[in-house]
Write an enzyme that holds these catalytic residues in place. Structure first.
Site, PDB file in Angstrom:
ATOM      1  CE  LYS A   1      -5.436   3.001   8.638  1.00 26.02           C
ATOM      2  NZ  LYS A   1      -5.728   2.228   7.425  1.00 26.02           N
ATOM      3  CG  ASN A   2      -4.193  -1.190   9.081  1.00 23.60           C
ATOM      4  OD1 ASN A   2      -4.962  -0.321   8.663  1.00 23.60           O
ATOM      5  ND2 ASN A   2      -2.904  -1.204   8.787  1.00 23.60           N
TER       6      ASN A   2
ATOM      7  CB  CYS B   1      -2.701   6.447   0.842  1.00 24.17           C
ATOM      8  SG  CYS B   1      -3.271   7.244   2.337  1.00 24.17           S
TER       9      CYS B   1
ATOM     10  NE  ARG C   1      -7.829   7.128   4.537  1.00 22.80           N
ATOM     11  CZ  ARG C   1      -7.072   6.398   3.760  1.00 22.80           C
ATOM     12  NH1 ARG C   1      -6.444   6.946   2.765  1.00 22.80           N
ATOM     13  NH2 ARG C   1      -6.955   5.105   3.948  1.00 22.80           N
TER      14      ARG C   1
ATOM     15  CG  ASP D   1       1.198   0.919   7.502  1.00 22.65           C
ATOM     16  OD1 ASP D   1       1.401   1.172   6.308  1.00 22.65           O
ATOM     17  OD2 ASP D   1       0.204   0.274   7.897  1.00 22.65           O
TER      18      ASP D   1
HETATM   19  C1  UD1 Z   1      -2.348  -3.414   4.545  1.00 20.84           C
HETATM   20  C2  UD1 Z   1      -2.540  -2.275   5.507  1.00 20.84           C
HETATM   21  C3  UD1 Z   1      -1.558  -1.146   5.187  1.00 20.84           C
HETATM   22  C4  UD1 Z   1      -0.124  -1.680   5.144  1.00 20.84           C
HETATM   23  C5  UD1 Z   1      -0.020  -2.903   4.215  1.00 20.84           C
HETATM   24  C6  UD1 Z   1       1.339  -3.561   4.265  1.00 20.84           C
HETATM   25  C7  UD1 Z   1      -4.887  -2.386   6.064  1.00 20.84           C
HETATM   26  C8  UD1 Z   1      -6.219  -1.754   5.989  1.00 20.84           C
HETATM   27  N1  UD1 Z   1      -3.891  -1.779   5.410  1.00 20.84           N
HETATM   28  O1  UD1 Z   1      -2.677  -2.898   3.246  1.00 20.84           O
HETATM   29  O2  UD1 Z   1      -1.685  -0.153   6.196  1.00 20.84           O
HETATM   30  O3  UD1 Z   1       0.727  -0.678   4.661  1.00 20.84           O
HETATM   31  O4  UD1 Z   1      -1.007  -3.885   4.593  1.00 20.84           O
HETATM   32  O5  UD1 Z   1       1.654  -3.924   5.552  1.00 20.84           O
HETATM   33  O6  UD1 Z   1      -4.700  -3.390   6.737  1.00 20.84           O
HETATM   34  N2  UD1 Z   1      -0.222  -6.395  -3.793  1.00 20.84           N
HETATM   35  C9  UD1 Z   1      -0.332  -6.866  -5.072  1.00 20.84           C
HETATM   36  N3  UD1 Z   1      -1.503  -7.466  -5.460  1.00 20.84           N
HETATM   37  C10 UD1 Z   1      -2.547  -7.622  -4.611  1.00 20.84           C
HETATM   38  C11 UD1 Z   1      -2.424  -7.153  -3.291  1.00 20.84           C
HETATM   39  C12 UD1 Z   1      -1.244  -6.539  -2.905  1.00 20.84           C
HETATM   40  O7  UD1 Z   1       0.590  -6.739  -5.877  1.00 20.84           O
HETATM   41  O8  UD1 Z   1      -3.573  -8.181  -5.016  1.00 20.84           O
HETATM   42  C13 UD1 Z   1       1.015  -5.715  -3.376  1.00 20.84           C
HETATM   43  C14 UD1 Z   1       0.768  -4.231  -3.066  1.00 20.84           C
HETATM   44  O9  UD1 Z   1       0.778  -3.444  -4.231  1.00 20.84           O
HETATM   45  C15 UD1 Z   1       1.890  -3.916  -2.131  1.00 20.84           C
HETATM   46  C16 UD1 Z   1       2.085  -5.222  -1.364  1.00 20.84           C
HETATM   47  O10 UD1 Z   1       1.473  -6.244  -2.150  1.00 20.84           O
HETATM   48  O11 UD1 Z   1       3.057  -3.620  -2.845  1.00 20.84           O
HETATM   49  C17 UD1 Z   1       1.492  -5.207   0.024  1.00 20.84           C
HETATM   50  O12 UD1 Z   1       0.111  -5.002  -0.056  1.00 20.84           O
HETATM   51  P1  UD1 Z   1      -0.909  -5.621   0.997  1.00 20.84           P
HETATM   52  O13 UD1 Z   1      -0.184  -6.432   2.004  1.00 20.84           O
HETATM   53  O14 UD1 Z   1      -2.020  -6.248   0.242  1.00 20.84           O
HETATM   54  O15 UD1 Z   1      -1.428  -4.303   1.708  1.00 20.84           O
HETATM   55  P2  UD1 Z   1      -2.908  -3.880   2.015  1.00 20.84           P
HETATM   56  O16 UD1 Z   1      -3.687  -5.060   2.482  1.00 20.84           O
HETATM   57  O17 UD1 Z   1      -3.429  -3.050   0.928  1.00 20.84           O
END
Ligand code: UD1
Length: 418
Positions: free
Chosen positions: A22-23, A116, A396, A304
């Site tokens: 998915k990711n 989520c 999802r 995850d």
């Molecule tokens: C992706 C994955 C998700 C996984 C996560 C962490 C996808 C579609 N989803 O989500 O399944 O749980 O990586 O491995 O690939 N953060 C900030 N500011 C930002 C962006 C992120 O503070 O601009 C923080 C988030 O709040 C969180 C952390 O960084 O605490 C990790 O987020 P991130 O690595 O960006 O996760 P996603 O890309 O949303």
């Protein structure tokens, strides 16, 4: 509202094929915007999140043909630069489309993404990185408008190795003038898959899988075919479910290198694991041992899989400790597990789980995608009939979960309700 009805207590046995990731699918589908041409993707999971992403692409003017896991995306006549708000709210990774649309058209409008509820999940790193690439950003009434004449490569150091921000920078930089270097980049295998796909199109992305990624702008990308990597989170979920039900299962289409910390923790918990080229065989012990887990960015233990591991450890012999370092609100499923007899205390980032011999059946509600999968695991181990409502979250991210589990001997039925 859809529910799962599970009759627990059956040991899972047999073999099962893991779906495409998915990711990895989500940013790779987004990357198909960039070549302005035809891309054929294989091994794409048919789940709600990929369906929503494809729906957005269609609304923006792409032509899409689907034949089970094979998808053909033709972005030649795409003109749309605005991601519809109602679909933006459906899932967080819609934000990845922004980088791809910017890369192709130098302009995009979108709103804050949904998804989520596992923490505040800001997108500040995405936006500050876009600014570093020379993109102007205006925010008004919840909408974010990004525009520039050209994207200019730059050095970007991420405060945190965000997966989504790393992917967005790569997508936005593919056609940039000059070179973009991301330091403290996320190292997840899904980023390597995205880079491999883009490089096959003719992009120049180097260093994916390390914490320094270099993207040298190119002028044109070509049409390609590309197969998506196996889903390491689905694989981990199936391993934990087998471990918790005392089963013996062979996973097919899996990359064990992506699951190193997960395999180590399962072995520590007493599971017997045999790895061969694309398969993993897991044999559960009579009773699981407790373990300690700290979630970390890749190659650390994946957040995850924190929830399914947490659910599995509720029936281990002894006390386990989990520290969740990535998201601030990823223990909601524990409230539901307590209804099933789990003994858990949570303080801040830490959950202390005192293993019980068996969980009991209950009516529970899926709080989010992976939390829902944790409840499926709990239901499959519990005595009696468990009803899990709000399984739309689970659908999802897991393709045909109930079919796969049924094939392995579980009693799980999807019920359509009001
Ligand atoms: C992706 C994955 C998700 C996984 C996560 C962490 C996808 C579609 N989803 O989500 O399944 O749980 O990586 O491995 O690939 N953060 C900030 N500011 C930002 C962006 C992120 O503070 O601009 C923080 C988030 O709040 C969180 C952390 O960084 O605490 C990790 O987020 P991130 O690595 O960006 O996760 P996603 O890309 O949303």
């Amino acid at each position: 509202m859809k529910s799962y009805i599970i009759e627990g207590g059956k040991k899972l046995e047999g073999d099962v094929k893991v779906s495409g990731s998915k990711n990895a699918s989500l940013p790779i589908i987004a990357s198909c915007i960039l070549n302005g041409n035809i891309t054929k993707l294989y091994n794409v999971p048919n789940i709600r999140d990929t369906q929503i992403t494809l729906k957005i692409l269609r609304l923006l003017g792409c032509k899409i043909k689907k034949n089970s896991g094979k998808i053909e995306i033709n972005s030649k006549n795409m003109t749309g630069k605005e991601i519809p708000e109602e679909l933006m709210r459906e899932m967080r990774s819609t934000v990845i489309l922004a980088g791809a649309i910017l890369g192709r058209f130098k302009e995009v409008t979108f709103s804050y993404p949904g998804g989520c509820d596992i923490g505040s999940r800001p997108i500040d790193l995405h936006l500050s990185s876009f600014k570093k690439l020379g993109i102007q950003i205006e925010e008004e009434s919840g909408f974010i408008h990004c525009i520039c004449d050209k994207i200019i490569g730059n050095d970007i150091n991420l405060d945190f190795p965000s997966v989504g921000a790393t992917e967005n920078i790569i997508l936005a930089s593919v056609y940039a003038e000059g070179t973009t270097t991301i330091t403290n980049a996320a190292m997840e295998p899904e980023i390597v898959d995205l880079a491999n796909c883009l490089n096959k199109m003719g992009a120049k992305v180097e260093g994916a899988g390390t914490n320094e990624i270099k993207i040298t702008g190119v002028k044109k990308l070509k049409p390609i075919s590309y197969g998506i990597m196996p889903d390491r989170i689905e694989a981990g979920t199936l391993l934990c479910i087998t471990a918790a039900t005392g089963g013996n299962v062979k996973l097919l289409n899996v990359c064990s290198e992506h699951l190193v910390p997960v395999i180590h923790k399962l072995q520590e918990a007493g599971c017997n694991i045999t790895i061969s080229k694309n398969d993993i065989i897991i044999k559960a012990p009579r009773r699981l041992k407790p373990v300690e887990i700290k979630t970390m960015p890749y190659p650390g233990f994946p957040t995850d899989l924190q929830q399914v591991f947490g659910a599995m450890l509720t029936i281990a012999k002894g006390t386990s400790v989990i520290v969740e370092n990535i998201f601030e609100n990823r223990y909601k499923y524990m409230t539901e597990l307590k209804r099933m007899g789990a003994k858990v205390t949570i303080e801040g980032k830490t959950a202390v789980i005192k293993g019980v011999k068996k969980l009991s059946c209950a009516s529970v509600q899926s709080p989010d995608l992976r939390g829902g999968a944790a409840l499926v695991l709990a239901g499959l181990t519990a005595k009696g009939k468990t009803k899990i409502s709000h399984i739309e979250y689970i659908l999802r991210g897991y393709e045909k979960l109930e079919e796969k589990l049924t094939k392995l001997g579980a009693s799980i039925v999807l019920e359509e309700g009001e």
